[in-house]
Design a protein around this motif. Structure first.
Motif, mmCIF file in Angstrom:
data_model
loop_
_atom_site.group_PDB
_atom_site.id
_atom_site.type_symbol
_atom_site.label_atom_id
_atom_site.label_comp_id
_atom_site.label_asym_id
_atom_site.label_seq_id
_atom_site.Cartn_x
_atom_site.Cartn_y
_atom_site.Cartn_z
ATOM 1 N N SER A 82 37.526 -10.287 78.425
ATOM 2 C CA SER A 82 36.877 -9.345 79.347
ATOM 3 C C SER A 82 37.661 -8.037 79.441
ATOM 4 C CB SER A 82 36.757 -9.983 80.733
ATOM 5 O OG SER A 82 36.269 -9.055 81.680
ATOM 6 N N TYR A 83 38.967 -8.128 79.617
ATOM 7 C CA TYR A 83 39.794 -6.922 79.751
ATOM 8 C C TYR A 83 39.819 -6.105 78.463
ATOM 9 C CZ TYR A 83 43.888 -3.950 79.701
ATOM 10 O OH TYR A 83 44.728 -2.873 79.536
ATOM 11 N N LEU A 84 40.021 -6.764 77.339
ATOM 12 C CA LEU A 84 40.179 -6.051 76.076
ATOM 13 C C LEU A 84 38.895 -5.372 75.618
ATOM 14 C CD1 LEU A 84 42.509 -8.628 74.325
ATOM 15 C CD2 LEU A 84 43.119 -6.271 74.964
ATOM 16 N N ILE A 85 37.759 -5.926 75.997
ATOM 17 C CA ILE A 85 36.489 -5.240 75.692
ATOM 18 C C ILE A 85 36.507 -3.841 76.299
ATOM 19 C CG2 ILE A 85 34.000 -5.194 76.145
ATOM 20 C CD1 ILE A 85 34.136 -8.303 76.187
ATOM 21 N N ASN A 112 29.234 -7.963 78.211
ATOM 22 C CA ASN A 112 28.753 -6.644 77.787
ATOM 23 C C ASN A 112 29.914 -5.681 77.558
ATOM 24 O OD1 ASN A 112 29.606 -5.671 80.296
ATOM 25 N ND2 ASN A 112 27.551 -5.639 81.181
ATOM 26 N N HIS A 113 29.624 -4.422 77.334
ATOM 27 C CA HIS A 113 30.654 -3.442 76.978
ATOM 28 C C HIS A 113 31.623 -3.152 78.125
ATOM 29 C CE1 HIS A 113 27.614 -0.998 78.972
ATOM 30 N NE2 HIS A 113 28.545 -0.086 79.173
ATOM 31 N N ASN A 114 31.257 -3.562 79.335
ATOM 32 C CA ASN A 114 32.158 -3.399 80.484
ATOM 33 C C ASN A 114 33.015 -4.640 80.734
ATOM 34 O OD1 ASN A 114 31.333 -0.750 81.249
ATOM 35 N ND2 ASN A 114 29.480 -1.618 82.166
ATOM 36 N N GLY A 115 32.887 -5.655 79.881
ATOM 37 C CA GLY A 115 33.619 -6.890 80.093
ATOM 38 C C GLY A 115 32.996 -7.777 81.144
ATOM 39 N N GLU A 116 31.781 -7.457 81.563
ATOM 40 C CA GLU A 116 31.059 -8.248 82.562
ATOM 41 C C GLU A 116 30.111 -9.206 81.858
ATOM 42 O OE1 GLU A 116 30.799 -4.171 85.277
ATOM 43 O OE2 GLU A 116 28.971 -5.173 84.568
ATOM 44 N N LYS A 117 29.666 -10.231 82.579
ATOM 45 C CA LYS A 117 28.702 -11.159 81.982
ATOM 46 C C LYS A 117 27.455 -10.408 81.552
ATOM 47 C CE LYS A 117 30.392 -15.335 84.142
ATOM 48 N NZ LYS A 117 30.102 -16.551 84.919
ATOM 49 N N MET A 118 26.964 -10.775 80.375
ATOM 50 C CA MET A 118 25.866 -10.058 79.748
ATOM 51 C C MET A 118 24.625 -10.020 80.641
ATOM 52 S SD MET A 118 25.038 -8.356 77.045
ATOM 53 C CE MET A 118 26.216 -8.809 75.776
ATOM 54 N N GLU A 119 23.898 -8.908 80.566
ATOM 55 C CA GLU A 119 22.682 -8.745 81.354
ATOM 56 C C GLU A 119 21.651 -9.816 81.004
ATOM 57 O OE1 GLU A 119 24.786 -4.859 80.986
ATOM 58 O OE2 GLU A 119 24.163 -6.403 79.558
#
Length: 444
Positions: A82-85, A112-119
């Motif tokens: 998550s962080y490295l994304i 996703n690109h923010n390191g959050e769970k995908m939409e």
């Protein structure tokens, strides 16, 4: 929730509920989705279970077949992905893990690109592709992608942790249970580099011993170790190291409710508890709410699942939230739970206050709690039955403000979960069994 993706990704028994074909298809769809204008950059991590290599390479094969540049982080904590994304600007990331489940299960979590769970809408599109409702044209020639083993990723992640919690741990003696999982890649090295004396158990993964009688779901060995030794704290991680259960110097468990209590009080004292709010799920102990009230700290409840905790925090810019299981989110620093970050935050509080975990826990009385799962054919029908809710209401009336009952469906299995908190274990047993008996007799 979709057909395959639950609140925490796709999960199932390797090559049964979760297959190699599914991994390839997930990789293909993500490679296409993020590669419409350029080669997608995708980060993949895994925990230590035997099937991790298979799914990691399947995802990579699928993504590269659609032109993606895939970076393999290897064994790592989920929060590292998550962080490295975010840090290295990947288009998305994937973690191969079934968290606290046995080794024969596995899972695929997509970020996703923010390191959050995908939409949700993207996950539903992936499901349609898996079910053959859409098709893709594979890349050919010089448009095929490639993969790289990324050696530096974990060093970047560990350096970041030490930057945001720059605590000197000299003089601390710490016992660690790495669950034979992802924490083996980072926990000892990080704590040791901060000056702590660290001794570890469950630190030799072999592919099939992840979570086996160890880690945050089985902390008994760690408790015994701390109780018999001269340790300041024990730290138990789960399989993918996004959760932490601590153990105080007496060998007593310090679960997520205790951690939220300790951190919220400290953060308030140093003016870091944004909006004076602590986010919990409905499964948090009644004692936590009473203790937060006593300390004039506000709280809000969400459905069970770190996904819902994060959504509430993100929507309102709350800095602290989590679950009883030890999944704690420090939103000022991260967008997902991180067991090692949580451990460092606890150690920082101990260092800055000069107090032990026992002292920091004073003022919190945890009500006895009992949870039983009841297998049913139709959980939705059960929870729509007015007769069941009448029984639940009777229990609520008898408990008054000295306990509570929570009846909810499992998110992934044909189960109804019945939980009661009360002043004594005997009362918990009495009220839970009353509801369980009714459900079993009703044969939903």
């Amino acid at each position: 929730m979709g057909k395959y993706f639950g609140t925490d990704g796709v999960r199932g028994r390797a090559n049964e509920g979760l297959t190699l074909d599914m991994a390839i298809q997930i990789g293909q769809y993500l490679g296409m989705y993020y590669g419409k204008e350029k080669h997608a950059r995708i980060l993949i991590g895994k925990d230590t279970r035997l099937s991790g290599d298979m799914f990691e390479l399947g995802l990579a094969a699928g993504a590269t077949s659609m032109g993606a540049q895939v970076y393999l982080l290897g064994v790592c904590p989920t929060p590292a992905v998550s962080y490295l994304i975010q840090k290295e600007r990947f288009d998305c990331g994937i973690m191969v893990s079934a968290s606290h489940n046995p080794y024969y299960d596995n899972g695929i979590k997509v970020f996703n690109h923010n390191g959050e769970k995908m939409e949700e809408d993207v996950l539903l599109q992936i499901e349609d592709y898996i079910d053959g409702k859409s098709t893709l044209t594979l890349n050919t020639g010089d448009k095929i992608g490639e993969y790289f083993e990324w050696q530096d990723g974990l060093e970047i992640y560990m350096s970041w942790l030490k930057e945001i919690v720059p605590v000197d741990l000299s003089g601390f003696k710490i016992a660690v249970d790495n669950a034979n999982g992802s924490a083996t890649s980072t926990a000892i090295e990080t704590l040791d580099s901060l000056g702590a004396t660290v001794e570890a158990i469950s630190n030799s993964p072999n592919g099939i011993n992840i979570n086996k009688n160890c880690g945050s779901t089985h902390p008994e060995k760690l408790q015994q170790m701390v109780k018999e030794g001269d340790y300041d704290i024990g730290l138990a991680f789960d399989g993918d190291a996004d959760r932490l259960i601590a153990v105080n110097a007496k060998g007593e468990l310090v679960d997520g409710d205790y951690i939220l209590y300790i951190c919220s009080r400290y953060m308030k004292s140093v003016n870091r508890l944004n909006k004076n709010m602590c986010v919990t799920t409905v499964m948090a102990n009644l004692g936590l709410y009473k203790a937060l009230d006593a300390n004039k700290i506000d709280y809000v409840q969400t459905p069970v699942g770190d996904k819902y905790v994060f959504e509430e925090m993100q929507k309102n810019d709350y800095y602290l939230g989590g679950e009883q299981s030890g999944h704690i989110i420090f939103y000022e620093n991260a967008v997902t739970g991180d067991g090692l970050l949580t451990a460092l935050k606890l150690l920082e509080i101990m260092k800055n206050t000069g107090k032990s975990l026992e002292e920091l826990s004073e003022g919190l009385f945890i009500y006895p709690q009992l949870l039983k799962n009841v297998k049913v054919n139709d959980k939705e029908a059960a929870l729509k039955d007015e007769a069941l809710w009448k029984v639940i209401k009777e229990v609520e009336d008898e408990l008054k403000d000295e306990g509570r009952i929570l009846v909810r469906p499992s998110g992934t299995e044909p189960l109804v979960r019945v939980m009661v908190e009360a002043k004594t274990d005997e009362l918990c047993q009495l009220y839970v069994q009353r509801v369980v008996d009714f459900i079993e007799e009703s044969q939903y």
